[in-house]
Scaffold this active site. Structure first.
Site, mmCIF file in Angstrom:
data_model
loop_
_atom_site.group_PDB
_atom_site.id
_atom_site.type_symbol
_atom_site.label_atom_id
_atom_site.label_comp_id
_atom_site.label_asym_id
_atom_site.label_seq_id
_atom_site.Cartn_x
_atom_site.Cartn_y
_atom_site.Cartn_z
ATOM 1 N N ALA A 212 0.804 -1.226 0.000
ATOM 2 C CA ALA A 212 0.000 0.000 0.000
ATOM 3 C C ALA A 212 0.830 1.267 0.000
ATOM 4 O O ALA A 212 0.346 2.321 -0.428
ATOM 5 C CB ALA A 212 -0.933 0.000 1.217
ATOM 6 N N GLY A 216 -2.191 5.700 -1.708
ATOM 7 C CA GLY A 216 -2.934 6.333 -2.795
ATOM 8 C C GLY A 216 -3.992 5.427 -3.402
ATOM 9 O O GLY A 216 -5.133 5.844 -3.625
ATOM 10 N N ASP A 235 1.975 -2.936 4.319
ATOM 11 C CA ASP A 235 3.262 -2.604 3.715
ATOM 12 C C ASP A 235 4.355 -2.908 4.730
ATOM 13 O O ASP A 235 4.092 -3.011 5.935
ATOM 14 C CB ASP A 235 3.319 -1.132 3.302
ATOM 15 C CG ASP A 235 4.332 -0.878 2.193
ATOM 16 O OD1 ASP A 235 3.929 -0.846 1.016
ATOM 17 O OD2 ASP A 235 5.524 -0.731 2.500
ATOM 18 N N ASP A 283 0.516 -3.657 -5.926
ATOM 19 C CA ASP A 283 1.270 -2.607 -6.621
ATOM 20 C C ASP A 283 2.727 -2.812 -6.219
ATOM 21 O O ASP A 283 3.232 -2.174 -5.301
ATOM 22 C CB ASP A 283 0.739 -1.237 -6.210
ATOM 23 C CG ASP A 283 1.427 -0.083 -6.927
ATOM 24 O OD1 ASP A 283 2.170 -0.354 -7.896
ATOM 25 O OD2 ASP A 283 1.238 1.070 -6.515
ATOM 26 N N CYS A 336 4.721 -0.113 -11.999
ATOM 27 C CA CYS A 336 4.955 1.099 -12.792
ATOM 28 C C CYS A 336 6.273 0.932 -13.537
ATOM 29 O O CYS A 336 7.170 1.776 -13.473
ATOM 30 C CB CYS A 336 4.939 2.349 -11.918
ATOM 31 S SG CYS A 336 6.016 2.269 -10.469
#
Length: 394
Positions: A212, A216, A235, A283, A336
């Site tokens: 996390a 966001g 996290d 993520d 990303c």
């Protein structure tokens, strides 16, 4: 500050940024903030001008220059305005000696240029990775509507097929506005909003945001769920996770439960969520090749060895997350990064080991890549992302 003094400040900052990249130190934004915190005499125009000089050099050199001066000397060969600042003034840099060696570099390190090309990116895709990014906001539907939030910003643009996204020019200051203070808006790239939507979060769901960070995506999930259900935001980074609680309070996101994990022991701390989650969103920590528009100096920090370590971490986290998904639930994997080793190849590996799981199209935007979708700045006008959505059999 005189033009020469501004250039000298940029050179000093570049030296700090280069040292930080070599030694794993603070990011450029942090170093710039510290530099000016100790130099209160610098006005807002001075800070803006120095920052622009610094980032012009950082964006120009894919390979790390030897020094801040070497970078600026090379930049002066391309920009007469920069060359004029080497004026030998009392607080400015010494004039350029014709014998000084010029830094030479492409916009992307050669090894990464080859790797990205092998991953199917063309020259336009790669060049766009270091363009300056706009400022994207997400209207927080727990507090307002996108129409109401958009009405507060004269230069706003809406983004097709991203209902809560608002786009402002780069450099727009929003964190002192009433809309920010009252939780109407969050800063979040439109691409990040797109890939978060792959979770298809709905009211009443049980959702795990496994990596996390500062939250966001957890905030976006809570808004999509209309504050009904649970978002477990976990996290291993205590400092980043600690920023989530005040953000959630400001946003009115009441269903987020932060949980700090021990590195490499995540599964133990999440045993109570095994086979329980409707959606697990990962993520994952990655090379960040898709975020160079915002963090261009990250190119200088990346090595093939670091990518290998990240790939191993991602593989482990996918397996941790998969164990939390209930039968019929979904695993959403996001990086990303535009490197296949961190994206499409990770999903191929997982599906080879879990033949009963299936992949489905995660989002309508982007272009297909393996069993997922890929966003790039050139094609989608967003940061770069890979996202996949995997379904556990019932």
């Amino acid at each position: 500050m005189t033009p020469g003094a501004r250039l000298q400040a940029a050179i000093e900052l570049l030296d700090e940024i280069i040292a930080g990249a070599r030694e794993g130190g603070a990011a450029a934004d942090t170093l710039i903030a510290r530099y000016f915190a100790a130099r209160r005499y610098a006005g807002s125009k001075d800070r803006r001008a120095v920052r622009e000089l610094v980032y012009a050099a950082v964006r120009r050199f894919g390979d790390m220059p030897a020094s801040g001066r070497a970078a600026m000397v090379a930049l002066a060969d391309e920009d007469s305005a920069v060359a004029a600042m080497f004026d030998g003034s009392p607080r400015g840099p010494a004039p350029i000696d014709p014998a000084e060696v010029r830094a030479a570099s492409g916009r992307v390190p050669a090894w990464l240029d080859r790797a990205l090309t092998l991953c199917g990116l063309d020259a336009a895709d790669i060049a766009s990775l270091i363009d300056r990014a706009p400022l994207d906001l997400r209207a927080n539907r727990l507090r307002t509507t996108a129409d109401q939030a958009a009405a507060l910003f004269p230069e706003v643009r809406r983004i097709d097929n991203v209902p809560d996204a608002l786009r402002l020019p780069a450099g727009s200051a929003v964190d002192q506005t009433p809309a920010w203070r009252d939780g109407w808006i969050e800063i979040q790239d439109a691409g990040s909003q797109m890939v978060t939507a792959a979770a298809r979060a709905a009211p009443g769901m049980q959702v795990v945001d496994l990596c996390a960070g500062a939250g966001g995506k957890a905030l976006a999930l809570a808004a999509a769920m209309d504050n009904r259900g649970t978002v477990l935001a976990s996290d291993v980074d205590r400092a980043r996770l600690s920023r989530l609680a005040p953000r959630a309070e400001r946003a009115g996101a009441a269903i987020i439960e932060p949980r700090l994990l021990d590195p490499n022991r995540e599964a133990d701390a999440l045993e109570d969520w095994r086979d329980r989650a409707d959606v697990v969103l990962i993520d994952a920590p990655c090379s960040g090749t898709g975020t160079w528009r915002r963090n261009p100096e990250a190119r200088w920090r990346l090595t093939p060895e670091r990518v290998e370590r990240l790939v191993a971490t991602q593989r482990r986290l996918i397996d941790v997350g998969a164990a939390l998904v209930r039968p019929g639930g979904a695993l959403v994997y996001i990086v990303c990064s535009l490197l296949d080793d961190e994206g499409a190849s990770q999903i191929d590996r997982f599906l080879a080991d879990h033949a009963d799981w299936t992949a489905e199209q995660p989002i309508p935007q982007g272009r297909p890549r393996g069993q997922g979708r890929r966003l790039t700045p050139a094609h989608d006008a967003t940061d770069g992302f890979f996202v996949a959505r995997l379904i556990r059999p019932c």
